[in-house]
Write a protein that holds these residues in place. Structure first.
Motif, PDB file in Angstrom:
ATOM      1  N   ALA A 190       0.802  -1.231   0.000  1.00 33.22           N
ATOM      2  CA  ALA A 190       0.000   0.000   0.000  1.00 33.22           C
ATOM      3  C   ALA A 190       0.831   1.276   0.000  1.00 33.22           C
ATOM      4  N   GLY A 191       2.102   1.206   0.410  1.00 36.47           N
ATOM      5  CA  GLY A 191       2.911   2.421   0.447  1.00 36.47           C
ATOM      6  C   GLY A 191       2.195   3.509   1.218  1.00 36.47           C
ATOM      7  N   VAL A 192       2.139   4.705   0.630  1.00 34.10           N
ATOM      8  CA  VAL A 192       1.448   5.815   1.292  1.00 34.10           C
ATOM      9  C   VAL A 192       0.000   5.925   0.800  1.00 34.10           C
ATOM     10  N   GLY A 217      -1.477   5.287  -2.540  1.00 32.54           N
ATOM     11  CA  GLY A 217      -1.824   5.830  -3.861  1.00 32.54           C
ATOM     12  C   GLY A 217      -3.110   5.253  -4.439  1.00 32.54           C
ATOM     13  N   PHE A 218      -3.278   3.944  -4.344  1.00 22.59           N
ATOM     14  CA  PHE A 218      -4.501   3.340  -4.881  1.00 22.59           C
ATOM     15  C   PHE A 218      -5.722   3.825  -4.108  1.00 22.59           C
ATOM     16  N   GLN A 241       1.277  -3.160   4.223  1.00 22.93           N
ATOM     17  CA  GLN A 241       2.477  -2.428   3.815  1.00 22.93           C
ATOM     18  C   GLN A 241       3.593  -2.759   4.782  1.00 22.93           C
ATOM     19  N   GLU A 246       7.961  -2.300   4.752  1.00 24.76           N
ATOM     20  CA  GLU A 246       9.209  -1.971   4.045  1.00 24.76           C
ATOM     21  C   GLU A 246      10.278  -2.939   4.547  1.00 24.76           C
ATOM     22  N   PRO A 247      10.756  -3.822   3.673  1.00 25.48           N
ATOM     23  CA  PRO A 247      11.695  -4.848   4.134  1.00 25.48           C
ATOM     24  C   PRO A 247      12.924  -4.247   4.811  1.00 25.48           C
ATOM     25  N   ILE A 301       3.102  -5.998   8.318  1.00 26.14           N
ATOM     26  CA  ILE A 301       3.844  -7.265   8.405  1.00 26.14           C
ATOM     27  C   ILE A 301       4.170  -7.702   6.978  1.00 26.14           C
ATOM     28  N   ASP A 302       5.320  -8.347   6.815  1.00 26.87           N
ATOM     29  CA  ASP A 302       5.678  -8.926   5.517  1.00 26.87           C
ATOM     30  C   ASP A 302       4.491  -9.744   4.984  1.00 26.87           C
ATOM     31  N   ILE A 303       4.066  -9.468   3.781  1.00 28.63           N
ATOM     32  CA  ILE A 303       2.887 -10.147   3.215  1.00 28.63           C
ATOM     33  C   ILE A 303       3.085 -11.668   3.195  1.00 28.63           C
ATOM     34  N   GLY A 358       0.593  -2.143  -6.244  1.00 30.01           N
ATOM     35  CA  GLY A 358       1.745  -1.923  -7.126  1.00 30.01           C
ATOM     36  C   GLY A 358       2.898  -2.705  -6.528  1.00 30.01           C
TER      37      GLY A 358
END
Ligand code: SAM
Length: 423
Positions: free
Chosen positions: A9-11, A13-14, A32, A34-35, A58-60, A77
């Motif tokens: 999901a990041g910040v 955008g979708f 979301q 970030e590794p 959490i890591d997907i 994305g």
């Protein structure tokens, strides 16, 4: 309500794009992570705007896919990686570890969302260099195996009036048992691209004389027959019907063009050109006024460094294998022209880097980098969207990862129309 699950999901955008297009979108779950970073800036930004409810940091790969809430639309994305598979004896086939596409397929298997909208770099269509089109072929074969059909289009946001020359492939997949799938003109794949499909609704293309968009009315067609009869069509199709994913991974190669469809295992792909005559937003239109002194390039030394980075160069280099060659690159416009859309924003935008933007400030006529707010505007986010406690460096980083939300908003309108016709 259209229940949505947002991956990578990041910040957001979708979510920003879809919520701009309609209030009917209801985000039931987002993920979301970030590794290998302690500070989860993008996640924090997302929860700052949308709350922590149903947003998992959490890591997907660690998520039990059965526990993800039911949803109608899966969006995300994700990176272009190696999608090849290998035979693993008793277990059947297995993709490489850490490849996020396999996480998406697990969710498709567990939750069977009716619609899927994904975004990736356009290189995905050509990867890997040693077997062009294999990775996208694997992706299409997975969708086919799971009962989906697919339409894709590479869209450069600037071609449709947005402020950035950002070229990304959007992939719209729909389950074959949806009303949408049943009603589309599946017997003319070319007309999907030119007239009847998903992307053409909001993203017009030039239509040439050879484009036969005539509709063959009535009747269902057996697509395995269509493959056999492909010479009867005035365009070529490629069939993956009956092919196992391992075969595709080992042997498939296709020069995918910037648009195409895969319906019931039959692929048609075509190079198309945007045809847009509306408003255009340019880099000069989104600049802030009175920006802080810290964004200016001060001093001859710094200026020379930028000039060097942006300039043409020919540098002798030695490859790993000891082979000597000349690395060369052409000049980039310096400063960035204000009467064009911005170039593609990368995650490295905060650094002194050839691809970072430098503008001549219209008021002071001095050179400066762009501000975090300008980076947000280039993607169409609200001002200060990422001003949620992270350093400026990460604000640019998050924007380099994000997308042009206006494109998603337009797709959101089309998806809403599609849902209105679903039972
Ligand atoms: C291309 S960006 C998508 C950005 C998003 N569309 C936006 O608007 O900000 C991919 C995102 O996936 C996240 N990511 C990478 N690996 C992940 C994983 N294993 N699990 C969950 N998220 C991951 C990254 O941190 C990054 O924010």
């Amino acid at each position: 309500m259209i229940n949505v699950c947002e991956l990578f999901a990041g910040v957001g955008g979708f979510r920003v794009g879809l919520e701009k297009s309609s209030q009917e979108y209801n985000f039931v779950w987002a993920n979301q992570w970030e590794p290998s970073r302690k500070l989860q800036h993008a996640y924090n930004c997302y929860v700052n705007h949308f709350g922590t409810e149903n947003h998992v940091n959490i890591d997907i790969a660690e998520i039990n896919k059965n526990e993800i809430p039911a949803h109608d639309l899966l969006v995300g994305g994700f990176p272009c990686q190696d999608y090849s598979v290998a035979r693993t004896g008793a277990k059947g086939i297995e993709g490489k570890k850490g490849v996020l596409w396999w996480q998406i397929t697990e969710i498709l298997k567990a939750k069977k969302p009716r619609f899927v909208l994904l975004e990736n770099v356009d290189r995905l269509l050509k990867s890997p260099a040693s077997q062009r089109g294999r990775d996208f072929g694997v992706m299409l074969a997975c969708f086919h195996e799971l009962g989906y059909s697919v339409e894709w289009r590479v869209i450069n946001a600037a071609d449709y009036g947005f402020a950035q020359r950002r070229r990304r492939v959007f992939i719209f997949a729909f389950r074959n048992d949806t009303t949408y799938a049943k009603n589309i003109n599946r017997d003319n794949l070319k007309s999907m691209i030119h007239k009847d499909g998903f992307f053409i609704k909001k993203f017009p293309i030039t239509q040439d004389e050879s484009t036969d968009v005539s509709r063959v009315e009535g009747g269902q067609i057996d697509f395995s027959m269509l493959a056999a009869q492909e010479n009867d069509l005035d365009y070529e199709t490629v069939s993956i019907v009956g092919k196992e994913i391992i075969d595709i991974s080992d042997n498939f190669s296709l020069e995918f063009k910037n648009s195409g469809v895969m319906i019931n295992g039959i692929i048609y792909t075509e190079q198309v050109e945007a045809d847009y005559h509306g408003n255009r937003v340019l880099l000069g239109d989104i600049l802030e006024q009175d920006v802080d002194e810290k964004y200016y390039i001060d001093g001859e030394e710094k200026l020379e460094k930028w000039k060097y980075l942006k300039g043409a160069k020919k540098i002798p280099r030695t490859s790993k294998s000891g082979h000597e060659y000349i690395f060369s690159e052409g000049p980039l416009a310096f400063p960035d022209p204000l009467d064009r859309p911005a170039r593609t924003m990368l995650t490295s935008e905060s650094s002194v880097n050839r691809s970072s933007h430098v503008v001549e400030d219209p008021a002071t006529k001095r050179l400066r980098i762009i501000t975090p707010v300008e980076a947000e505007r280039i993607n169409g986010f609200d001002d200060n969207w990422t001003n949620t406690g992270m350093t400026e460096k990460f604000r640019y980083f998050c924007m380099g990862n994000a997308l042009v939300v206006g494109l998603v908003a337009q797709m959101g309108e089309s998806i809403k129309d599609i849902f209105n016709n679903e039972k």
